[in-house]
Design an enzyme around this catalytic site. Structure first.
Site, PDB file in Angstrom:
ATOM      1  N   ARG A 114       0.838  -1.208   0.000  1.00 19.92           N
ATOM      2  CA  ARG A 114       0.000   0.000   0.000  1.00 19.92           C
ATOM      3  C   ARG A 114       0.858   1.237   0.000  1.00 19.92           C
ATOM      4  O   ARG A 114       2.000   1.219   0.472  1.00 19.92           O
ATOM      5  CB  ARG A 114      -0.947   0.009   1.201  1.00 19.92           C
ATOM      6  CG  ARG A 114      -0.285  -0.001   2.595  1.00 19.92           C
ATOM      7  CD  ARG A 114       0.134   1.363   3.075  1.00 19.92           C
ATOM      8  NE  ARG A 114       0.388   1.401   4.516  1.00 19.92           N
ATOM      9  CZ  ARG A 114       1.124   2.324   5.112  1.00 19.92           C
ATOM     10  NH1 ARG A 114       1.744   3.246   4.413  1.00 19.92           N
ATOM     11  NH2 ARG A 114       1.283   2.296   6.424  1.00 19.92           N
ATOM     12  N   GLU A 213      -6.355   7.649   8.052  1.00 21.84           N
ATOM     13  CA  GLU A 213      -5.147   8.354   8.531  1.00 21.84           C
ATOM     14  C   GLU A 213      -4.606   9.299   7.458  1.00 21.84           C
ATOM     15  O   GLU A 213      -4.076  10.371   7.758  1.00 21.84           O
ATOM     16  CB  GLU A 213      -4.084   7.334   8.944  1.00 21.84           C
ATOM     17  CG  GLU A 213      -2.808   7.983   9.422  1.00 21.84           C
ATOM     18  CD  GLU A 213      -1.803   6.973   9.958  1.00 21.84           C
ATOM     19  OE1 GLU A 213      -2.221   5.960  10.562  1.00 21.84           O
ATOM     20  OE2 GLU A 213      -0.592   7.190   9.763  1.00 21.84           O
ATOM     21  N   ARG A 217      -5.396   5.786   0.850  1.00 24.43           N
ATOM     22  CA  ARG A 217      -4.479   4.663   0.979  1.00 24.43           C
ATOM     23  C   ARG A 217      -4.790   3.796  -0.234  1.00 24.43           C
ATOM     24  O   ARG A 217      -5.940   3.352  -0.404  1.00 24.43           O
ATOM     25  CB  ARG A 217      -4.717   3.864   2.264  1.00 24.43           C
ATOM     26  CG  ARG A 217      -4.147   4.510   3.518  1.00 24.43           C
ATOM     27  CD  ARG A 217      -2.631   4.299   3.631  1.00 24.43           C
ATOM     28  NE  ARG A 217      -2.017   5.153   4.625  1.00 24.43           N
ATOM     29  CZ  ARG A 217      -1.799   4.817   5.899  1.00 24.43           C
ATOM     30  NH1 ARG A 217      -2.161   3.631   6.335  1.00 24.43           N
ATOM     31  NH2 ARG A 217      -1.214   5.655   6.719  1.00 24.43           N
ATOM     32  N   CYS A 265       1.435  11.077   9.179  1.00 26.77           N
ATOM     33  CA  CYS A 265       2.402  10.537  10.137  1.00 26.77           C
ATOM     34  C   CYS A 265       3.796  10.560   9.503  1.00 26.77           C
ATOM     35  O   CYS A 265       3.963  10.112   8.362  1.00 26.77           O
ATOM     36  CB  CYS A 265       2.023   9.104  10.506  1.00 26.77           C
ATOM     37  SG  CYS A 265       3.145   8.376  11.718  1.00 26.77           S
ATOM     38  N   THR A 267       6.148   8.676   9.833  1.00 22.96           N
ATOM     39  CA  THR A 267       6.649   7.335   9.482  1.00 22.96           C
ATOM     40  C   THR A 267       6.316   6.972   8.039  1.00 22.96           C
ATOM     41  O   THR A 267       6.889   6.036   7.494  1.00 22.96           O
ATOM     42  CB  THR A 267       6.035   6.236  10.384  1.00 22.96           C
ATOM     43  OG1 THR A 267       4.620   6.220  10.178  1.00 22.96           O
ATOM     44  CG2 THR A 267       6.344   6.471  11.834  1.00 22.96           C
ATOM     45  N   ARG A 274       4.150   0.591   2.324  1.00 20.31           N
ATOM     46  CA  ARG A 274       4.372  -0.532   3.248  1.00 20.31           C
ATOM     47  C   ARG A 274       4.039  -1.808   2.476  1.00 20.31           C
ATOM     48  O   ARG A 274       2.901  -2.025   2.082  1.00 20.31           O
ATOM     49  CB  ARG A 274       3.472  -0.407   4.488  1.00 20.31           C
ATOM     50  CG  ARG A 274       3.864  -1.396   5.586  1.00 20.31           C
ATOM     51  CD  ARG A 274       3.119  -1.126   6.888  1.00 20.31           C
ATOM     52  NE  ARG A 274       1.815  -1.758   6.944  1.00 20.31           N
ATOM     53  CZ  ARG A 274       1.583  -3.006   7.358  1.00 20.31           C
ATOM     54  NH1 ARG A 274       2.594  -3.779   7.733  1.00 20.31           N
ATOM     55  NH2 ARG A 274       0.360  -3.480   7.383  1.00 20.31           N
ATOM     56  N   ARG A 303       4.135  -7.075  12.647  1.00 23.33           N
ATOM     57  CA  ARG A 303       2.882  -6.612  13.265  1.00 23.33           C
ATOM     58  C   ARG A 303       2.017  -7.835  13.487  1.00 23.33           C
ATOM     59  O   ARG A 303       2.264  -8.884  12.896  1.00 23.33           O
ATOM     60  CB  ARG A 303       2.121  -5.644  12.345  1.00 23.33           C
ATOM     61  CG  ARG A 303       2.828  -4.335  12.112  1.00 23.33           C
ATOM     62  CD  ARG A 303       1.992  -3.372  11.258  1.00 23.33           C
ATOM     63  NE  ARG A 303       2.661  -2.089  11.108  1.00 23.33           N
ATOM     64  CZ  ARG A 303       2.143  -1.029  10.507  1.00 23.33           C
ATOM     65  NH1 ARG A 303       0.917  -1.086   9.966  1.00 23.33           N
ATOM     66  NH2 ARG A 303       2.810   0.097  10.418  1.00 23.33           N
ATOM     67  N   GLU A 308      -1.490  -3.125  12.630  1.00 20.88           N
ATOM     68  CA  GLU A 308      -0.770  -2.418  13.677  1.00 20.88           C
ATOM     69  C   GLU A 308      -1.493  -2.506  15.027  1.00 20.88           C
ATOM     70  O   GLU A 308      -2.723  -2.431  15.071  1.00 20.88           O
ATOM     71  CB  GLU A 308      -0.679  -0.954  13.262  1.00 20.88           C
ATOM     72  CG  GLU A 308       0.337  -0.186  14.026  1.00 20.88           C
ATOM     73  CD  GLU A 308       0.488   1.219  13.447  1.00 20.88           C
ATOM     74  OE1 GLU A 308      -0.469   1.739  12.850  1.00 20.88           O
ATOM     75  OE2 GLU A 308       1.581   1.772  13.613  1.00 20.88           O
TER      76      GLU A 308
END
Ligand code: ADP
Ligand code: ARG
Length: 350
Positions: A114, A213, A217, A265, A267, A274, A303, A308
């Protein structure tokens, strides 16, 4: 105000590590240009969630500039080194991927890659207004309806979705969960479930989350371990959505040469990618601490099987690349492919 009082002794977040009193004081009164975000809102999640690993979110594109004294060291630390003058690099060509050394089929249950994307001109999820979010949902779903071939699909808004359908989509690993407490604290869950939803093709191999988030995505997934096919579909999807957003609404992805693609974020900055496998490693993961250390040495992050902050079941883990910036997409998928081969070899040896 002393920053020390915000964090418990157990707090091991990057915010606690890098937010010195001097940096905190230098950011007092600084408001970001796009949505008027500030350091206190940005780190509220770390105060509310003392178990945060990172502990900060951006509210808009300008957060990464206006609040750079705290974001920069966190970006550098999380991604294993990314200097202030580094340039984002990209390679989405699936033909540059090398195959895996070990046969993955007996171990890898499914693979998912993703990326996150956001649209310039709108606040990021923690800072977006209700009106902007709703406008964005319309703009994005309209752009998505123009996709063709294996990327074509249908949008399912969360608003009005039955609980049974929603829970099934979450349990089958297709949809985000609701009520993430880290996102709750930074305001990203306001007006839930309005403006959120999921788009997917018939086979659920190409999926797009809207306004969680991140505004977008973009996900490519399927059973087994055909990394090339999954990466190829993802790349086509990212491009097709970009072209459709431009053609239908004259909008572009939020991007700059240093931070790459902007995400809420830190990250996820850069590629926002990811790449993960669900992999069966019952022997290797029996000693959890040792397994996590082995993954970290391979630049991988384990994870639980429901994503997560979830627990693993039956020795099945979600294993993915940890870093997102400072590496091309091909390099990150290759890190996963090579790391998975090593994990399989170790499992076989036990
Ligand atoms: P993100 O991937 O956006 O960082 P999560 O870690 O919460 O978010 O994962 C989202 C969902 O994707 C979860 O349901 C998770 O189980 C699922 N998922 C992740 N990797 C895989 C995979 N390789 N195969 C199937 N489902 C996966
Ligand atoms: N904010 C959470 C923490 O600091 C999650 C960070 C990374 N994950 C994410 N989904 N952005 O632990």
């Amino acid at each position: 105000m002393s920053v020390d009082q915000y964090f418990t002794p157990e707090n091991q977040s990057l915010v606690k590590t890098y937010l010195t009193q001097e940096i905190y004081d230098s950011l007092k009164g600084v408001k970001t240009k796009d949505v008027g975000y500030d350091v206190d809102i940005a780190i509220q999640t770390c105060k509310d969630n003392q178990d945060s690993g990172v502990g900060i979110y951006a509210g808009d594109e300008d957060s990464y500039f206006a609040l750079a004294p705290i974001f920069d060291p966190i970006i550098d630390a999380y991604h294993g080194g990314y200097s202030k003058d580094a340039k984002h690099k990209s390679d989405m060509d699936p033909s540059h991927l090398k195959g895996s050394e070990e046969k993955v089929d007996d171990f890898v249950i499914s693979t998912r890659i993703r990326v996150g994307r956001n649209i310039r001109g709108y606040g990021l999820s923690p800072g977006i207004s209700r009106e902007q979010r709703s406008e964005l949902e319309k703009l994005l779903t309209n752009a998505l309806t123009k996709l063709t071939g294996d990327l074509s699909g249908k949008y399912f808004p969360l608003l009005g979705m039955s609980e049974t359908d929603r829970i099934k989509l979450v349990e089958d690993h297709f949809l985000f969960k609701k009520g993430d407490r880290f996102l709750e604290s930074c305001g990203a869950n306001r007006d839930w479930p309005e403006g959120r939803g999921i788009f997917h093709n018939d086979k659920k191999t190409f999926l797009v989350w809207i306004n969680e988030e991140d505004q977008l995505r973009i996900i490519s997934m399927q059973s087994g371990g055909d990394f090339v096919e999954i990466f190829d579909r993802l790349g086509r999807g990212i491009k097709a959505i970009e072209a459709s957003i431009k053609a239908t609404a004259d909008k572009v992805y939020m991007f700059n040469d240093h931070h790459g693609f902007i995400h809420s974020c830190p990250t996820n900055l850069g590629t926002g990618m990811r790449a993960s496998v669900h992999i069966k490693l019952p022997k290797l993961s029996a000693d959890k601490d040792k397994f996590y250390k082995t993954c970290a040495d391979l630049k991988l992050q384990p994870r639980g099987v429901h994503g997560e902050h979830s627990e693993s079941k039956g020795g099945i883990y979600d294993v993915s690349n940890k870093h997102r910036i400072g590496y091309t997409e091909v390099e990150l998928v290759q890190t996963l492919i090579d790391g998975v081969s090593k994990l399989i070899a170790l499992e076989k040896a036990l």
